[in-house]
Structures are given as C-alpha cells and as structure tokens.
Design a protein around this motif. Structure first.
Motif, PDB file in Angstrom:
ATOM      1  N   LEU A  90       0.592  -1.173  -0.135  1.00 59.60           N
ATOM      2  CA  LEU A  90       0.055   0.082  -0.164  1.00 59.60           C
ATOM      3  C   LEU A  90       0.697   1.280   0.004  1.00 59.60           C
ATOM      4  CD1 LEU A  90      -2.826   0.967   0.055  1.00 59.60           C
ATOM      5  CD2 LEU A  90      -2.991   0.821   2.340  1.00 59.60           C
ATOM      6  N   PHE A  91       1.779   1.259   0.831  1.00 62.99           N
ATOM      7  CA  PHE A  91       2.758   2.403   0.909  1.00 62.99           C
ATOM      8  C   PHE A  91       3.617   2.736  -0.457  1.00 62.99           C
ATOM      9  CE2 PHE A  91       3.654   1.659   5.754  1.00 62.99           C
ATOM     10  CZ  PHE A  91       2.311   1.806   6.017  1.00 62.99           C
ATOM     11  N   ILE A 142       1.091   4.132  -2.877  1.00 61.36           N
ATOM     12  CA  ILE A 142       0.863   5.574  -2.929  1.00 61.36           C
ATOM     13  C   ILE A 142       1.909   6.435  -3.524  1.00 61.36           C
ATOM     14  CG2 ILE A 142       0.541   7.344  -1.355  1.00 61.36           C
ATOM     15  CD1 ILE A 142      -1.084   5.454   0.554  1.00 61.36           C
ATOM     16  N   PHE A 176     -10.235   7.044  -2.279  1.00 63.00           N
ATOM     17  CA  PHE A 176     -10.616   7.530  -1.202  1.00 63.00           C
ATOM     18  C   PHE A 176      -9.828   8.404  -0.475  1.00 63.00           C
ATOM     19  CE2 PHE A 176     -11.188   6.514   3.529  1.00 63.00           C
ATOM     20  CZ  PHE A 176     -12.181   7.122   3.874  1.00 63.00           C
ATOM     21  N   LEU A 177      -8.450   7.796  -0.332  1.00 60.71           N
ATOM     22  CA  LEU A 177      -7.221   8.602   0.313  1.00 60.71           C
ATOM     23  C   LEU A 177      -7.054   9.754  -0.464  1.00 60.71           C
ATOM     24  CD1 LEU A 177      -5.105   5.796   1.823  1.00 60.71           C
ATOM     25  CD2 LEU A 177      -6.777   7.145   3.128  1.00 60.71           C
ATOM     26  N   PHE A 217      -5.133   9.633  -3.176  1.00 63.24           N
ATOM     27  CA  PHE A 217      -4.351   9.355  -4.089  1.00 63.24           C
ATOM     28  C   PHE A 217      -4.558   8.705  -5.528  1.00 63.24           C
ATOM     29  CE2 PHE A 217      -2.575   9.558   0.179  1.00 63.24           C
ATOM     30  CZ  PHE A 217      -1.368  10.503   0.086  1.00 63.24           C
ATOM     31  N   GLN A 276     -17.015  11.014   4.594  1.00 60.46           N
ATOM     32  CA  GLN A 276     -17.054  11.191   6.177  1.00 60.46           C
ATOM     33  C   GLN A 276     -17.621  12.475   6.637  1.00 60.46           C
ATOM     34  OE1 GLN A 276     -13.147   9.617   7.658  1.00 60.46           O
ATOM     35  NE2 GLN A 276     -14.044   9.524   9.679  1.00 60.46           N
ATOM     36  N   GLY A 328       3.156  -1.852  10.407  1.00 58.57           N
ATOM     37  CA  GLY A 328       2.880  -0.549   9.429  1.00 58.57           C
ATOM     38  C   GLY A 328       1.588   0.363   9.465  1.00 58.57           C
ATOM     39  N   GLY A 329       0.662  -0.399  10.475  1.00 57.28           N
ATOM     40  CA  GLY A 329      -0.571   0.142  10.834  1.00 57.28           C
ATOM     41  C   GLY A 329      -1.623   0.258   9.746  1.00 57.28           C
ATOM     42  N   LEU A 345      -3.697   1.606   7.442  1.00 61.55           N
ATOM     43  CA  LEU A 345      -3.690   3.229   6.734  1.00 61.55           C
ATOM     44  C   LEU A 345      -5.110   3.609   6.966  1.00 61.55           C
ATOM     45  CD1 LEU A 345      -1.741   5.251   5.721  1.00 61.55           C
ATOM     46  CD2 LEU A 345      -2.127   4.022   3.507  1.00 61.55           C
ATOM     47  N   PHE A 346      -6.025   2.819   6.517  1.00 66.12           N
ATOM     48  CA  PHE A 346      -7.346   3.225   6.327  1.00 66.12           C
ATOM     49  C   PHE A 346      -8.186   3.349   7.890  1.00 66.12           C
ATOM     50  CE2 PHE A 346      -7.033   0.929   2.366  1.00 66.12           C
ATOM     51  CZ  PHE A 346      -7.199   2.068   1.457  1.00 66.12           C
ATOM     52  N   THR A 378      -6.646   6.753   9.575  1.00 67.56           N
ATOM     53  CA  THR A 378      -6.952   7.728   8.845  1.00 67.56           C
ATOM     54  C   THR A 378      -8.560   7.969   9.124  1.00 67.56           C
ATOM     55  OG1 THR A 378      -5.616   7.191   7.025  1.00 67.56           O
ATOM     56  CG2 THR A 378      -7.002   8.946   6.604  1.00 67.56           C
ATOM     57  N   ILE A 379      -9.236   7.273   9.055  1.00 64.32           N
ATOM     58  CA  ILE A 379     -10.773   7.214   9.213  1.00 64.32           C
ATOM     59  C   ILE A 379     -10.996   7.793  10.624  1.00 64.32           C
ATOM     60  CG2 ILE A 379     -12.898   6.264   9.205  1.00 64.32           C
ATOM     61  CD1 ILE A 379     -12.347   4.673   7.034  1.00 64.32           C
ATOM     62  N   PHE A 407       2.114   7.953   7.875  1.00 60.09           N
ATOM     63  CA  PHE A 407       2.612   7.831   6.660  1.00 60.09           C
ATOM     64  C   PHE A 407       1.795   8.660   5.674  1.00 60.09           C
ATOM     65  CE2 PHE A 407       2.188   5.966   2.511  1.00 60.09           C
ATOM     66  CZ  PHE A 407       3.575   5.686   1.886  1.00 60.09           C
ATOM     67  N   TYR A 408       0.496   8.741   5.971  1.00 62.83           N
ATOM     68  CA  TYR A 408      -0.587   9.583   5.123  1.00 62.83           C
ATOM     69  C   TYR A 408       0.029  10.725   4.897  1.00 62.83           C
ATOM     70  CZ  TYR A 408      -4.789  11.387   3.785  1.00 62.83           C
ATOM     71  OH  TYR A 408      -5.933  12.087   3.136  1.00 62.83           O
TER      72      TYR A 408
END
Lengths: 317, 324
Positions: free
Chosen positions: A153-154, A157, A255-256, A258, A275, B262-263, B265-266, B269-270, B280-281
């Motif tokens: 995922l990283f 992005i 959604f993020l 990117f 949200q 890594g956590g 991410l979603f 964030t939410i 990271f975001y």
C-alpha cells in the motif's frame, strides 16, 4: 440387484450390430465443460448476472440519464434520495445515480485493465522463468520476491504520487485513470507469475511437449501454443479475483485522495468527502458508492469461486 | 537449521539494499520535498533558494545523495522530518505504541473470533451455522474496509446515541476524549469502533483458512484411528486434528504480523488514530522524504523478517520439513 427391481435396467446401446454406425466421438471443449460445471454454482451464476447488469447500466446509463455527470446545479444541492434523484444529489447538486453509473464505467474498466496488464506481466515472467529455468528463472524469481517484500500500500501511494507528476498526456487523462491502472498492475502480477511458473515447470517435462520438440517446433511456439493453454486454469481464476481486488485498491487509493482525481467520478473518489458529509447527516452520499463497490466485488469473488470449482480437475463431481 | 537461518538473514541484506535504492530513486523523482515550502514565500529570493539548496545538499548528484543517506543510516541517523523538524526516529517512536496497541488488540480479537468459529464451522459442515459463517466470511473478504469503517461510524456514532447522556454511543475520532484526564476506560471506549472494523476485515480470511484447513485434516486416516481406539471426540478434535490443521493458519498469521507495525492506513485515517498509518499518510501528502524512506524501509525489513519467521515456525511445527 433383486432388491432394486423398480430400477430400470440400462439397455446396452453399443455394439448392437456390425452395420450400426457409431456416433463419431467428439471431445467436449474446455469452455463448454467449464460452463457446464460453472452453472451448478448458484452464487457464481447470480454473481455473473449481477456483474452483467452493472456493466450494462454503466455503459448505457450515463447516456440515457436526464442529468449531466459533471455539470453542477446549485439549486439542487444535497437532495436526499427521491423519485427524481433515486440516490440523491451531491454537494454540487449533481445526480448521484448518474455519477455512480459513470463511476461504474471507470471503476470497472480500471479493474479489467489492471487485471489484463497484471496477467500479461505475470504470465510473461512466469512462462519465461518456468520454461527456460536456470539463471533466468533465478533472476526473475528473485525479482518477484523483491516485489513481494515491498509494503504494497505504501509503495502504491508513492508510485501514484510519482506518476501524477510526470507530464505524459496518457497518464494524466481522465484524472489519471491509466496511471492508476499502471501502478496497480505493477504491484499485483507476482502471484500470477508464481502460478504460471509452477505450471510451466511441471508441464515442460510432459510427453506432448517432448513430441512438439521432436517435431522441431520452436520454443516460442511451444510456450504460446502448447504449454500456455494448458496452464490457463489457475490464471483465469487469479485474473477474476484480481479484477475485484483492483477495484478495491483503486477505490481505497481514491478515497485517500491518491487515486483518480475529481471531477472524473469513480466509486472510490465519490467517497472521498463522505465522512464529513455523513457527520452532517447526508448519509446517502456515503452509502451508495460504497455499496456499489461491495456488490461488485462480492459478485466477482463469487464468479471466481465458481470458476475455481469448475476448472479444478481434481474435484470429482 | 541454524545454518539455514543465518543464510536467510544474509540473503536479506542485499534484498533490503536493493529495496532502499528503488524507494530512494522513487522519492527523488517525486516533486515536492524540502524546497516546496519556500517556493511560495515572497520573502525568499531565488539566491536564497539556491544557497539553501546547496546547504541541504540538494544539488548533489543522485548517487552522492544516496551514499550520504546510507552512511547516515548505518550510523543510526535517520534524518529529520520536514514537517515537524524533529528526528524521524522520534516521530516514529511517538506513533508506534499507538499503532501496536490498536493493531495488537484487533489482531487478538480477530484470532479469538475466527479460529473457534472456523473450527466449529468445519465440524458442522453444510449446517445452517456453517452456511451463515461462510457467507459472512465471504462478505468480510469482499467489503471495502474503509467503507465498512464509514458504515460503523454512521450506525454507532451518528445514528445510535447513549440513552443516558444523549451523546454518540461510541466516539469516532482520536484515542482519548479531549480535555479529560486519561483513563483506560476512555481509551477502550475509543477503541471499540476501529477494533471492530479491523476484526471483521481479518476474521473473514482467517475463518475461511481455519475452516478449510480443518476440513482437510478431519477426513484423514489418523483421525479415524484416533476415534477407533476410543478417544473422546474432544481429544480427537482439539488435540489430534487441531495440531495439524493449525499449521497453515500459523503461517498465514506470521505473514500478516508485519501489517501490525505498518498500521492500518485506512483505520487510522478514518478514526484519526495517531499511529504509523496516519504518519505515513501525512508524510506522503507532504512528500516528507526522510519520514517516507524510514517508514517503508522499516516495513520492508519486518516483512522479510516475518517471512523467515513463518518458515521457521512451519519447520518447527511440522517435523517433516527440513531446510538444509
């Protein structure tokens, strides 16, 4: 057999007389056999119907809708679902249903394109590694391992950030749709490569390959015409599931923020501000796009499930 | 075995090195970075910019930059965050415990839920319970995790209210209530929704794995033998069958563990959870080179390490496997 006297004794139809003409034996085609088995998986058939309906709605929906996908209409902002707007309107007064159908075009296309590209890369890498073996195999598989060690995922992005900055018209077209396809495919071909490689490793020792070799068939032709068609089953299943996971990945990235950039709608970027809208009580803006992703993905996953059962030669039916 | 582990650890070094080169190159091409903040500032002249760039070593050729970075890393200096000007390791150190807390709890509830349900589902194959479980697990695997988080907020934060206080049933932001003294109860209250979100997501996969693994084992001859010699059903299932059925599941779990660091991410964030995923975001939005580099390298190292751990665990649990 005396206890089952009500069961009709099957009549033997073969070899009744020397003059009887035999039906010429015709092998059932792979596609036909798969379809016959696939039909028995109820959820898979439902999934196929759902995906077909979604695809048709996405293709013709935006054309026949009375509303425009992009044109904002400030007198119609934040309308809850009604007969006029079955899924309500968004913050710019655009009809949600129309945008969802247009978003379906984009999201479904991204899924299919990313899958095709991932299959192309994965099959090529796997076929070359499995067929030629040796150093090439070692190099390609180490590279595959390397790609699998990246935090997916990283890196996804970072790569979208990179492609967004490159000034190639194709990559920037339609909010960066092709850039997303490219990035998703680049990070998702590895499992396919491993599947194809292992199929090639076992098939290249088989007699029919040896026969082809003895006939002087070129390596290229052996790979493409002889081995590849015989190793397609796992690839078809992996490809189907890859469409679903690509749609999820695209929607997550969008959604993020990117992924595909507005105003081009995708189911993911329609949820980008969902949200905040939800907190203000505009629930429909968060419900419908996500629901579409969910329905599509579960339908495709069921199709994949059905295909796996239908294509697996080990399952006795 | 020791030889094997040492060989694998040695193989990890070139792998990590190549990953660092790739990620470093990626980051160098992405625009933004240290100078982006100054470009809009009218008080800074182009001459100042040039001087700053020279000072920060931005004009060095790319391989010089990489070697400088590598040298610093080997000396334990991970650089500074562009956004906060604090050392990268300090930033990560602040966030890591939060991520570990959230993910650790979620991981435990996932396993506590999914493994027994998977086993039970397999033992009663084709029962109504089994059908319900497999369907829900299938849905859990297909739902977009961020949307599930939104739905949870919609129901349990916006929709339902605490009948006594009239406030939302569960909070949707942060780790603690602002302005209140810290209490474990408050923290747990804030964890309910993010943990639920992560649990459903992981439970789908693990339940399916546990179920199919158990189904495979339970039809084997040695289970029939165990039953034939008169062992209690409980012993047959939980001692004899589970031992072998757990094997592939343990591997999957070990492979998933680096995700903890890594956590999500979603999720972070939410729910505005101040962990690694959010870090990271934020860093990605600002193209914070040193932060991104550090987070990705740490994650890559963990993935490689847990891959090895999974292989070792597999060999330890299954004596038929020998790596030499």
């Amino acid at each position: 057999m005396t206890t089952q006297s009500d069961t009709p004794v099957p009549t033997i139809t073969l070899g009744q007389g020397p003059n009887e003409a035999y039906e010429p034996y015709e092998a059932e085609s792979m596609a036909h056999m798969t379809w016959r088995h696939f039909k028995r998986h109820r959820m898979a058939v439902i999934g196929l119907i759902v995906v077909t309906i979604l695809a048709i709605a996405s293709i013709i929906g935006p054309e026949i809708s009375p509303y425009d996908v992009y044109h904002s209409n400030f007198s119609e902002r934040y309308q809850p679902p009604s007969l006029r707007h079955p899924m309500g309107t968004d913050d710019l007064g655009r009809d949600m249903l129309t945008r969802i159908m247009q978003g379906g075009r984009i999201s479904l296309s991204i899924g299919v394109m990313a899958m095709s590209l991932a299959l192309l890369i994965g099959t090529s890498v796997g076929a070359l590694a499995g067929f030629y073996g040796g150093i090439l195999d070692n190099l390609l598989m180490r590279f595959t391992d390397l790609m699998l060690s990246l935090p997916q995922l990283f890196v996804l992005i970072l790569m979208t950030l990179l492609l967004r900055s490159i000034n190639i018209p194709l990559l920037q077209a339609g909010g960066g749709v092709f850039a997303i396809v490219f990035v998703i495919a680049l990070l998702s071909w590895m499992t396919v490569a491993r599947l194809v490689r292992s199929a090639f490793l076992s098939l290249r020792e088989k007699e029919f390959v040896e026969a082809a070799r003895a006939l002087g068939v070129s390596n290229r032709r052996i790979i493409i015409r002889h081995i590849l068609p015989n190793s397609l089953s796992p690839v078809i299943v992996a490809g189907t599931l890859r469409v679903a996971s690509s749609i999820i990945t695209e929607s997550g990235l969008s959604f993020l923020g990117f992924g595909v950039q507005p105003p081009t709608p995708t189911w993911g970027n329609m949820l980008k501000n969902a949200q905040d809208e939800m907190m203000r009580g505009n629930m429909w803006m968060a419900i419908f796009p996500g629901l579409m992703i969910f329905i599509t993905v579960i339908a495709i996953n069921y199709i994949g499930d059905g295909l796996r059962d239908a294509l697996d030669p080990h399952i006795v039916r | 075995m020791t030889k094997y582990i040492i060989r694998r650890l040695l193989q990890a070094i070139p792998l990590l090195w190549i990953i660092s080169v790739i990620v470093f190159l990626l980051l160098q091409i992405i625009p933004g970075g240290p100078m982006a903040a100054y470009e809009q500032n009218p008080n800074i002249t182009p001459e100042d910019m040039a001087r700053l760039e020279e000072q920060l070593g931005l004009n060095d050729p790319i391989h010089v930059k990489y070697l400088k970075w590598l040298g610093n890393i080997l000396r334990g200096d991970w650089g500074y965050s562009l956004a906060t000007k604090r050392p990268v390791l300090q930033e990560i150190g602040d966030r890591l415990p939060n991520t570990l807390l959230l993910m650790g709890v979620a991981f435990m509830t996932t396993i506590l839920f999914s493994l027994p349900i998977g086993i039970f589902s397999a033992l009663r194959q084709y029962s109504i319970f089994d059908h319900v479980v497999t369907t829900i697990a299938f849905m859990g695997q297909s739902i977009p995790i961020f949307w599930f988080g939104l739905i949870l907020i919609m129901i349990f934060h916006v929709g339902l209210r605490n009948p006594v206080t009239g406030r939302p049933l569960f909070p949707a932001r942060g780790m603690v209530t602002l302005g209140k003294p810290f209490s474990p109860g408050d923290l747990a209250w804030h964890m309910v929704l993010p943990v639920t979100m992560l649990t459903l997501f992981g439970a789908g996969t693990y339940t399916r794995y546990m179920r199919s693994s158990m189904l495979e084992v339970i039809h084997l001859d040695y289970i029939r033998t165990a039953r034939a010699k008169g062992l209690a059903e409980r012993t047959v299932i939980y001692v004899h069958a589970l031992k072998n059925a757990a094997l592939p599941v343990v591997t999957i779990i070990a492979l998933d563990l680096p995700g903890l660091f890594g956590g999500a991410l979603f999720t972070e964030t939410i729910f505005s959870w101040p962990g690694m995923g959010r870090l990271f975001y934020r860093s990605a939005e600002r193209v914070d080179y040193a932060m991104l580099m550090a987070i990705i390298m740490i994650n890559a190292a963990l993935i490689i390490f847990f891959n090895l751990l999974a292989d070792i665990a597999y060999a330890y649990l299954d004596p038929r496997i020998r790596y030499d």
